[in-house]
Each structure stands twice: as C-alpha cells, then as structure tokens.
Design an enzyme around this catalytic site. Structure first.
Site, PDB file in Angstrom:
ATOM      1  N   TYR A  11     -14.681   1.278  54.738  1.00 53.84           N
ATOM      2  CA  TYR A  11     -13.227   1.351  55.427  1.00 53.84           C
ATOM      3  C   TYR A  11     -12.787   0.714  56.887  1.00 53.84           C
ATOM      4  O   TYR A  11     -11.921   0.274  56.971  1.00 53.84           O
ATOM      5  CB  TYR A  11     -13.577   3.117  55.270  1.00 53.84           C
ATOM      6  CG  TYR A  11     -12.446   3.279  56.545  1.00 53.84           C
ATOM      7  CD1 TYR A  11     -10.933   3.113  56.204  1.00 53.84           C
ATOM      8  CD2 TYR A  11     -12.622   4.119  57.063  1.00 53.84           C
ATOM      9  CE1 TYR A  11     -10.142   3.902  56.711  1.00 53.84           C
ATOM     10  CE2 TYR A  11     -11.906   5.007  57.795  1.00 53.84           C
ATOM     11  CZ  TYR A  11     -10.137   4.835  57.117  1.00 53.84           C
ATOM     12  OH  TYR A  11      -8.958   5.637  58.020  1.00 53.84           O
ATOM     13  N   TYR A 155     -28.094  11.361  61.546  1.00 54.13           N
ATOM     14  CA  TYR A 155     -26.811  10.209  62.257  1.00 54.13           C
ATOM     15  C   TYR A 155     -26.315  10.248  63.447  1.00 54.13           C
ATOM     16  O   TYR A 155     -26.175   9.122  63.949  1.00 54.13           O
ATOM     17  CB  TYR A 155     -25.934  10.526  60.830  1.00 54.13           C
ATOM     18  CG  TYR A 155     -24.546  10.196  62.062  1.00 54.13           C
ATOM     19  CD1 TYR A 155     -24.485   8.851  61.201  1.00 54.13           C
ATOM     20  CD2 TYR A 155     -23.535  10.552  62.630  1.00 54.13           C
ATOM     21  CE1 TYR A 155     -23.104   7.717  61.461  1.00 54.13           C
ATOM     22  CE2 TYR A 155     -22.668  10.120  62.510  1.00 54.13           C
ATOM     23  CZ  TYR A 155     -22.573   8.022  62.006  1.00 54.13           C
ATOM     24  OH  TYR A 155     -20.899   7.192  62.198  1.00 54.13           O
ATOM     25  N   PHE A 184     -13.842   7.520  68.176  1.00 51.97           N
ATOM     26  CA  PHE A 184     -13.574   9.178  67.578  1.00 51.97           C
ATOM     27  C   PHE A 184     -13.139   9.792  66.087  1.00 51.97           C
ATOM     28  O   PHE A 184     -14.074   8.796  64.667  1.00 51.97           O
ATOM     29  CB  PHE A 184     -12.265   9.864  68.433  1.00 51.97           C
ATOM     30  CG  PHE A 184     -13.183   9.648  69.677  1.00 51.97           C
ATOM     31  CD1 PHE A 184     -13.920   8.879  70.346  1.00 51.97           C
ATOM     32  CD2 PHE A 184     -13.314  11.136  69.917  1.00 51.97           C
ATOM     33  CE1 PHE A 184     -14.746   9.244  71.631  1.00 51.97           C
ATOM     34  CE2 PHE A 184     -14.405  11.581  71.396  1.00 51.97           C
ATOM     35  CZ  PHE A 184     -14.822  10.737  72.660  1.00 51.97           C
ATOM     36  N   ARG A 237     -10.027  18.008  66.612  1.00 59.94           N
ATOM     37  CA  ARG A 237     -11.151  16.461  66.433  1.00 59.94           C
ATOM     38  C   ARG A 237      -9.555  15.240  67.174  1.00 59.94           C
ATOM     39  O   ARG A 237      -7.998  15.627  66.818  1.00 59.94           O
ATOM     40  CB  ARG A 237     -11.019  15.393  65.086  1.00 59.94           C
ATOM     41  CG  ARG A 237     -12.009  16.350  64.860  1.00 59.94           C
ATOM     42  CD  ARG A 237     -13.517  16.557  65.396  1.00 59.94           C
ATOM     43  NE  ARG A 237     -14.934  17.236  64.803  1.00 59.94           N
ATOM     44  CZ  ARG A 237     -15.173  18.199  65.021  1.00 59.94           C
ATOM     45  NH1 ARG A 237     -14.225  19.284  66.098  1.00 59.94           N
ATOM     46  NH2 ARG A 237     -15.877  19.031  64.742  1.00 59.94           N
TER      47      ARG A 237
HETATM   48  N1  LIG Z   1     -15.970   6.545  59.351  1.00 68.07           N
HETATM   49  C1  LIG Z   1     -16.442   7.087  60.748  1.00 68.07           C
HETATM   50  O1  LIG Z   1     -15.508   8.188  60.531  1.00 68.07           O
HETATM   51  C2  LIG Z   1     -17.323   6.893  61.592  1.00 68.07           C
HETATM   52  C3  LIG Z   1     -16.888   7.708  62.719  1.00 68.07           C
HETATM   53  C4  LIG Z   1     -17.686   6.518  64.201  1.00 68.07           C
HETATM   54  C5  LIG Z   1     -18.562   5.744  63.749  1.00 68.07           C
HETATM   55  N2  LIG Z   1     -18.986   5.281  62.393  1.00 68.07           N
HETATM   56  C6  LIG Z   1     -19.679   4.103  61.839  1.00 68.07           C
HETATM   57  O2  LIG Z   1     -18.966   2.836  62.151  1.00 68.07           O
HETATM   58  C7  LIG Z   1     -19.342   1.800  60.976  1.00 68.07           C
HETATM   59  C8  LIG Z   1     -18.372   2.279  59.984  1.00 68.07           C
HETATM   60  O3  LIG Z   1     -18.133   3.129  58.889  1.00 68.07           O
HETATM   61  P1  LIG Z   1     -17.249   3.221  57.794  1.00 68.07           P
HETATM   62  O4  LIG Z   1     -16.280   4.375  58.200  1.00 68.07           O
HETATM   63  O5  LIG Z   1     -16.452   2.190  57.528  1.00 68.07           O
HETATM   64  O6  LIG Z   1     -18.597   3.141  56.615  1.00 68.07           O
HETATM   65  P2  LIG Z   1     -17.686   2.441  55.118  1.00 68.07           P
HETATM   66  O7  LIG Z   1     -18.926   3.897  54.806  1.00 68.07           O
HETATM   67  O8  LIG Z   1     -16.545   2.908  54.801  1.00 68.07           O
HETATM   68  O9  LIG Z   1     -19.352   1.554  55.488  1.00 68.07           O
HETATM   69  C9  LIG Z   1     -20.384   0.658  55.882  1.00 68.07           C
HETATM   70  C10 LIG Z   1     -20.270  -0.553  55.098  1.00 68.07           C
HETATM   71  O10 LIG Z   1     -21.281  -1.069  55.249  1.00 68.07           O
HETATM   72  C11 LIG Z   1     -22.090  -1.221  53.712  1.00 68.07           C
HETATM   73  N3  LIG Z   1     -24.291  -0.911  54.243  1.00 68.07           N
HETATM   74  C12 LIG Z   1     -24.491   0.297  54.337  1.00 68.07           C
HETATM   75  N4  LIG Z   1     -25.791  -0.334  54.898  1.00 68.07           N
HETATM   76  C13 LIG Z   1     -25.629  -1.506  54.798  1.00 68.07           C
HETATM   77  C14 LIG Z   1     -26.828  -2.325  55.085  1.00 68.07           C
HETATM   78  N5  LIG Z   1     -28.740  -1.263  55.166  1.00 68.07           N
HETATM   79  N6  LIG Z   1     -26.483  -3.413  54.430  1.00 68.07           N
HETATM   80  C15 LIG Z   1     -25.450  -4.354  53.987  1.00 68.07           C
HETATM   81  N7  LIG Z   1     -24.364  -3.237  54.122  1.00 68.07           N
HETATM   82  C16 LIG Z   1     -24.633  -1.638  54.479  1.00 68.07           C
HETATM   83  C17 LIG Z   1     -21.637  -0.341  52.914  1.00 68.07           C
HETATM   84  O11 LIG Z   1     -22.159  -0.727  51.798  1.00 68.07           O
HETATM   85  C18 LIG Z   1     -20.433  -0.093  53.479  1.00 68.07           C
HETATM   86  O12 LIG Z   1     -19.696  -1.264  52.962  1.00 68.07           O
HETATM   87  C19 LIG Z   1     -20.749   3.001  60.178  1.00 68.07           C
HETATM   88  O13 LIG Z   1     -21.630   2.065  61.554  1.00 68.07           O
HETATM   89  C20 LIG Z   1     -20.333   4.636  60.994  1.00 68.07           C
HETATM   90  O14 LIG Z   1     -21.209   5.266  61.113  1.00 68.07           O
HETATM   91  C21 LIG Z   1     -18.496   5.600  61.089  1.00 68.07           C
END
Ligand SMILES: NC(=O)c1ccc[n+]([C@@H]2O[C@H](COP(=O)([O-])OP(=O)(O)OC[C@H]3O[C@@H](n4cnc5c(N)ncnc54)[C@H](O)[C@@H]3O)[C@@H](O)[C@H]2O)c1
Length: 344
Positions: A11, A155, A184, A237
């Site tokens: 995302y 997490y 956030f 939030r």
């Molecule tokens: N969306 C939120 O609310 C949020 C908030 C704070 C932090 N984050 C962090 O931001 C980052 C991105 O979040 P997002 O919402 O886009 O999540 P998402 O799940 O949409 O994207 C993560 C991507 O990483 C890929 N992935 C996961 N594990 C993998 C691995 N071992 N090797 C290769 N690819 C892998 C998944 O296929 C996915 O495409 C994450 O690290 C998440 O923890 C997200």
C-alpha cells in the site's frame, strides 16, 4: 538516484514508487507478494506512463528480503544509491498470535538486508517505522523525544527493535545514513483511483473497512471501544493521506544527500480524528450510509494518539498537505473504481 524499494508493491510502497518515478528516480522493487500482487506494479507503470512518460525506470523482482543470496545478486547487478525498506508484516492481532513470524520477517529481514547493504557498500536506508513505538502516549501531541519502549504488541516491538539495530549500526560506522520514519495512520489512495489499499481478507484498518461497508461488501463497521476517555468515546488517531506519506520518503532521501547518521521523524498531520468522526466524514463525502456498531475494545489499542509533526517540517521541509475530505474522496474513488480491488 537509483533506489531499491523492498515491499514496493504494498500500500505505502506503491504510492511511494509512483512519486519516486515522477521525480525522476529509477526504482527496483523487491517484493515477495505475500500481501500484494504484481498487478499493483503494472498499475504503477500505467500510471507513470499516463502521467509523465519520462526516463525513470521501474523494474521489479519477486523475492524475499530474507533471501541473502538474492539480495547479493541484486546489489551486484545494480548500483543503488539507497534503499527504502517497507517489506514487513503489519497486523497487530496476528503479531500477538504469531510473534516468531513477525520477529523473523520484520527484524530478521532487516538484519539480512543491512548485511547485504554493508557488503555491497550501500549505506543509505529509509525505514518504515510506526507511531506504535510510542506505546500508550504519556502526552499529546507525541513528539519524537517521547519515550519508546512500553510498546503494546510484538509488531510494535519488532519495529522498535529495528530502530535500535539501525541506530547501533549508524553509531558503529559513520558511513551509514538512516531515516527512521514513524508513520501515524496512512489512509486514502492515489487521486487517479488506480492504486489504493487492498487488504487481504477482513480489513484490520479503519478506512478500507468503512469503504467496503459503503460498497456493500460488508454489513457494518465494528467500532472497537465506545468508552475511551475521548470526546465521543471512540479511539482518536492521526490519519495521514498516503500520498503525503509517500512524499515524506522523498524528503528523507533528499536529507540523506546532505547528512549522515540517524534521523527520526514523525510523519503525521498533527490533528486527531475519532473513529465516529471518520465514519461521518466518509458518509458526507461519498453520500453513502455506513452502518456501524460499537463493540468491545481491541487488545493493544490506545485511546488516542496524534503526532507533533514540526520536526519533519523543520528538518525535512515536509508537511502533510491533504485534508480529511481528500482522504475520504480518494478512498471512495479507489473503492468505487475497483470494487474487487486489483482483481478487476
Ligand atoms: N499501513 C500502516 O498502517 C502502517 C503504519 C505504520 C507502519 N507501517 C509499515 O510500513 C510498511 C509498509 O506498510 P503497508 O501498509 O504498505 O503494508 P503492505 O502489507 O501493503 O506492504 C508490505 C509489502 O511488503 C511485502 N513483504 C512482506 N514481507 C516481505 C518479505 N519478507 N520480503 C519481501 N516482501 C515482503 C508484502 O508483499 C507487501 O507488498 C510496513 O513495514 C509496515 O509495518 C504501516
């Protein structure tokens, strides 16, 4: 610059890739597609071609960030200027049930990535952290100097561990330059409606749930907790438009061109909205009714949390520009144009 984007089909990653390309950066995405699909990157390519068919190139490789051999090959074949590391798992409830999986992907994956970077002589890293590292805020708004450590779930702890690991790394070797971006609550979608958030299964984030209810895919939004000490009893939030968040990464890359060491920044708007306010705002923008019911609080959730975003503004020259109505309109456009996500 040439940037390796791990998790770039996800995302936040996909929206960041769009912005990187339109700013002229070459991008190689490494994603194992465990929570996304190659369709996302095809959409990103289409979007880039329709917007600014420029010189910037998008390439992608299906693979895991924990695969050291693959990483070594990618670093040998490409001269990366830096890495943006999104790849990781993010579902709080699942992390409580399966902590080993979360530590392995989030912490183990980051260690292997850093080892490969060090071996290849690439020392610029932007890391996706989270406001969850603050745990239950002692004071609001939350600024970067707020204590971390009393995190509420595996997490959040996995993200905090990586922050510590990267800080230690940068202290040990001055070639490292690390940006720790504490997000956030990202929401919204690209204004084109071509990319957006597509959770697998039942959404665990609020906005995809609201929009799926509005679209008739789900019956009713469960509001977790109506008895928090907040103005209307629901959780509060700091929701930030995903395109603003994506642009924060470009600002961090720019900072890296002139700095070394570790920088920590909140990426938020500085304004909190309650779950019930979000539902009402969505109804107003979409013209759709969103039935909801108040249910038990969810374990690991805090009552309220919003950012002090001034450090990012002062040091990165970045601030969130998009307001609540834009977040709602873009979410709804994405949902309406793609009723079954990327499947259609
Ligand atoms: N969306 C939120 O609310 C949020 C908030 C704070 C932090 N984050 C962090 O931001 C980052 C991105 O979040 P997002 O919402 O886009 O999540 P998402 O799940 O949409 O994207 C993560 C991507 O990483 C890929 N992935 C996961 N594990 C993998 C691995 N071992 N090797 C290769 N690819 C892998 C998944 O296929 C996915 O495409 C994450 O690290 C998440 O923890 C997200």
């Amino acid at each position: 610059m040439k940037i390796l984007v791990t998790g770039g089909a996800g995302y936040i990653g996909s929206h960041t890739v769009v912005e990187l390309l339109s700013s002229g950066h070459d991008v190689l995405v490494l994603d194992n597609f465990c929570n996304s699909s190659p369709c996302v990157l095809e959409r990103v390519e289409q979007l880039h071609a329709s917007q600014k068919p420029g010189v910037a190139r998008l390439q992608w490789v299906e693979g895991d960030v924990r695969d050291r051999e693959l990483l070594d090959r990618l670093f040998a074949e490409h001269s990366f200027d830096g890495v943006i590391h999104f790849a990781g798992l993010k579902v709080v409830g699942e992390s409580i049930e399966r902590p080993l999986k979360y530590y392995e992907h989030n912490v183990g994956g980051s260690i292997i990535l850093c080892q490969a970077m060090e071996a290849a002589g690439v020392f610029n890293l932007v890391f996706s952290s989270t406001a969850a590292v603050y745990g239950t805020p002692e004071r609001l708004p939350v600024c970067e100097s707020h204590p971390c450590g009393e995190t509420n779930n595996p997490y959040a702890r996995s993200k905090l561990m990586v922050e510590h690991l990267l800080t230690d790394l940068a202290r040990s070797d001055e070639r490292w330059c690390v940006a720790l971006l504490r997000y956030f609550n990202p929401t919204g979608a690209h204004a084109s409606g071509m990319i957006g958030e597509e959770p697998r299964g039942v959404p665990t984030n609020l906005m995809p749930y609201i929009s799926q209810v509005a679209a008739g895919r789900r019956e009713c939004v469960s509001v977790f907790g109506g008895d928090y000490p907040t103005p209307d009893g629901s959780g509060v939030r700091d929701y930030i438009h995903v395109v603003d968040l994506a642009l924060g990464h470009l600002a961090a890359l720019k900072w890296m061109q002139e700095n070394r060491g570790v920088g920590i920044w909140n990426l938020g708007t500085g304004r909190g909205y309650s779950v019930l306010e979000m539902i009402k705002a969505f109804e107003a923008v979409s013209g759709k009714a969103v039935p909801y019911q108040i249910v038990e609080r969810r374990s690991g959730d805090v009552a309220e949390c919003w950012a002090a975003p001034s450090k990012a503004e002062a040091e990165l020259n970045w601030r969130a520009e998009r307001g609540l109505d834009e977040m709602m309109a873009d979410t709804w456009r994405w949902q309406s144009m793609n009723p079954r996500g990327y499947a259609e």
